[in-house]
Design a protein around this motif. Structure first.
Motif, PDB file in Angstrom:
ATOM      1  N   HIS B   6     -40.953  20.401  -3.477  1.00 13.61           N
ATOM      2  CA  HIS B   6     -41.701  20.217  -4.523  1.00 13.61           C
ATOM      3  C   HIS B   6     -42.421  21.040  -5.045  1.00 13.61           C
ATOM      4  CE1 HIS B   6     -40.769  15.990  -2.646  1.00 13.61           C
ATOM      5  NE2 HIS B   6     -41.381  16.343  -1.598  1.00 13.61           N
ATOM      6  N   TYR B  11     -48.762  16.840  -5.422  1.00 10.29           N
ATOM      7  CA  TYR B  11     -47.930  15.966  -5.316  1.00 10.29           C
ATOM      8  C   TYR B  11     -47.445  15.991  -3.596  1.00 10.29           C
ATOM      9  CZ  TYR B  11     -43.373  13.173  -5.105  1.00 10.29           C
ATOM     10  OH  TYR B  11     -42.370  12.120  -4.750  1.00 10.29           O
ATOM     11  N   ASP B  12     -46.921  17.163  -3.073  1.00 11.30           N
ATOM     12  CA  ASP B  12     -47.164  17.356  -1.467  1.00 11.30           C
ATOM     13  C   ASP B  12     -48.276  16.659  -0.886  1.00 11.30           C
ATOM     14  OD1 ASP B  12     -44.637  18.269  -1.016  1.00 11.30           O
ATOM     15  OD2 ASP B  12     -44.951  20.415  -0.911  1.00 11.30           O
ATOM     16  N   LEU B  15     -48.243  12.754  -0.760  1.00 15.22           N
ATOM     17  CA  LEU B  15     -47.517  12.443   0.360  1.00 15.22           C
ATOM     18  C   LEU B  15     -47.948  12.823   1.773  1.00 15.22           C
ATOM     19  CD1 LEU B  15     -43.936  13.350  -1.332  1.00 15.22           C
ATOM     20  CD2 LEU B  15     -45.182  11.270  -1.164  1.00 15.22           C
ATOM     21  N   ARG B  76     -45.600   9.795 -10.382  1.00 15.87           N
ATOM     22  CA  ARG B  76     -44.739  11.005  -9.865  1.00 15.87           C
ATOM     23  C   ARG B  76     -43.300  10.644  -9.787  1.00 15.87           C
ATOM     24  NH1 ARG B  76     -47.827  15.462  -9.544  1.00 15.87           N
ATOM     25  NH2 ARG B  76     -49.786  15.047  -8.555  1.00 15.87           N
ATOM     26  N   PRO B  78     -41.266   9.012  -7.626  1.00 14.64           N
ATOM     27  CA  PRO B  78     -40.570   9.795  -6.578  1.00 14.64           C
ATOM     28  C   PRO B  78     -39.032   9.146  -6.303  1.00 14.64           C
ATOM     29  CG  PRO B  78     -42.114   7.988  -5.915  1.00 14.64           C
ATOM     30  CD  PRO B  78     -42.384   8.217  -7.236  1.00 14.64           C
ATOM     31  N   ASP B  81     -35.675  10.882  -0.571  1.00 16.66           N
ATOM     32  CA  ASP B  81     -36.510  10.693   0.641  1.00 16.66           C
ATOM     33  C   ASP B  81     -37.958  10.371   0.436  1.00 16.66           C
ATOM     34  OD1 ASP B  81     -34.479  11.732   1.659  1.00 16.66           O
ATOM     35  OD2 ASP B  81     -35.190  13.397   2.496  1.00 16.66           O
ATOM     36  N   ASP B  82     -38.458  10.534  -1.132  1.00 19.63           N
ATOM     37  CA  ASP B  82     -40.057  10.535  -1.227  1.00 19.63           C
ATOM     38  C   ASP B  82     -40.211   9.163  -1.669  1.00 19.63           C
ATOM     39  OD1 ASP B  82     -40.428  13.126  -0.924  1.00 19.63           O
ATOM     40  OD2 ASP B  82     -40.512  13.734  -3.071  1.00 19.63           O
ATOM     41  N   MET B  85     -40.313   7.218   1.516  1.00 19.59           N
ATOM     42  CA  MET B  85     -41.570   7.467   2.301  1.00 19.59           C
ATOM     43  C   MET B  85     -42.696   6.471   1.779  1.00 19.59           C
ATOM     44  SD  MET B  85     -43.357  10.690   2.879  1.00 19.59           S
ATOM     45  CE  MET B  85     -45.145  10.984   3.226  1.00 19.59           C
ATOM     46  N   VAL B  86     -42.579   6.231   0.423  1.00 21.54           N
ATOM     47  CA  VAL B  86     -43.782   5.677  -0.284  1.00 21.54           C
ATOM     48  C   VAL B  86     -43.427   4.103   0.021  1.00 21.54           C
ATOM     49  CG1 VAL B  86     -44.382   4.980  -2.556  1.00 21.54           C
ATOM     50  CG2 VAL B  86     -44.124   7.310  -2.123  1.00 21.54           C
TER      51      VAL B  86
END
Lengths: 237, 237
Positions: B6, B11-12, B15, B76, B78, B81-82, B85-86
């Motif tokens: 990222h 943003y990192d 998460l 964001r 996303p 993967d992101d 995750m969300v």
């Protein structure tokens, strides 16, 4: 179509499709609860078996909505109203899936229930189920019409369901004390009534999803969603 | 940091913050279930009162995660993967909130429970609760380590909980038939045991969220998540 509208036609179609899927899931859940209740009243084990089987359709629709929501989030990156619509669809499908599951549980206990179960209690449960069915119906209308006032009216209906549940709980304890042969059937009826009460809670959750969908905020959590039977006994009093 | 990472540092952080919030919620839910079980075993109504109060913290964390997820999705957008995750954080927080709620319900019934409740049954419930606590602990480890194998091991543990629940159901029916004075306390114990069993189901749901988070697909739904007490009776046999 002006510039503030979605410029990609198929994106519009996707969002409409999501509403349709929720409407279909709502209709199936409402009908399944009604059929579970009918199977209980008529002691119809064939119908109960069908209810158990048909819950699969609701599970499949939830999976479909899950996949579609993930796809829309990934490919369309919805903003504002559209984003709320997608999140609300995800949450609402989960509540509808639970209502289907609870109807299936009612059907399973109906199959086990001996014919000795007190008929008055069975009819009270059917009345509760009929109220919850109309809650599911109304909250889905509110969802599709984006009508948050209609949605929040559901709470008042849920209070009636809770009151019926609490008085039924006492009644079932009384039956069990009168005759030990009532204990097993009345225990199943206690759990069946609890399943109906929880279906009402999920309809109320959907009402809160509608409020979020329309206004962007969650309603004040002042509803009395606790199960009053926690504090209900007989011989301690 | 290479170009596939990222590029926006905050943003990192967002998460990571989401993972931390899930870890904190998991810790609180596991502890709350343990304290609810302790209150039951010791008949400690003060502790039970604290459990009811502390469930609020879990509710607040869920609201926080809900808000954060909505914000990340909006700002964001996303991907891959992101995005998983969300979505997994959203679903997992909902399961953890339910575990908190179920612990609160156990505490409420504990306050009502008369001292006449059979001690053997209480200890079986404590054993079930302790198993579910370790399920919650392990599934959260699996979540944070993105270890889908560890996550799916949870299913086997849930089967043990279900078996204990089914045999306890029979045992409680027997107590009720032996002495009508057992009916009210044993009814509360039936519901308390059911709450623990459902907390186990939510831990299993989280295991499935972990599988989705890591692999991108939902696991085959072959787990025996049905409540066997639906088919359990005594005098019909």
């Amino acid at each position: 179509m002006n510039t503030t509208d979605h410029t990609v036609k198929s994106y519009d179609n996707e969002l409409t499709h999501l509403d349709n899927a929720i409407a279909r899931m709502g209709g199936l859940s409402e009908a399944l609860l009604g059929r579970a209740s009918e199977a209980l009243v008529k002691r119809d084990t064939t119908l109960a078996g069908n209810v158990i089987h048909d819950d699969l359709k609701i599970d499949e629709l939830e999976m479909e909505i899950n996949t579609e929501v993930t796809r829309i989030l990934a490919l369309r990156q919805p903003m504002a109203d559209d984003l709320r619509m997608v999140i609300s669809a995800l949450k609402t499908s989960s509540d509808l899936e639970r209502i289907g599951d609870l109807s299936k549980n009612i059907a399973k206990r109906t199959i086990t229930l001996s014919s000795a179960a007190p008929i008055g209690a069975v009819h009270t449960i059917a009345r509760m189920a009929s109220l919850v069915q109309s809650m599911v119906h109304n909250v889905l209308d509110a969802y599709l019409e984006r009508d948050e006032r209609k949605a929040l009216d559901i709470r008042a209906q849920d209070e009636v369901v809770d009151q019926l549940h609490t008085s039924l709980f006492r009644e079932l304890l009384t039956y069990m004390m009168e005759d030990p042969r009532n204990i097993t059937p009345c225990t199943h009826l206690l759990f069946i009534a609890k399943n109906v009460e929880r279906a009402g809670d999920h309809a109320t959750n959907i009402a809160e999803n509608v409020h979020f969908l329309v206004t962007g905020v969650h309603p004040e959590d002042d509803r009395p969603k606790d199960d009053e039977t926690s504090f209900t006994g007989l011989e301690e009093e």
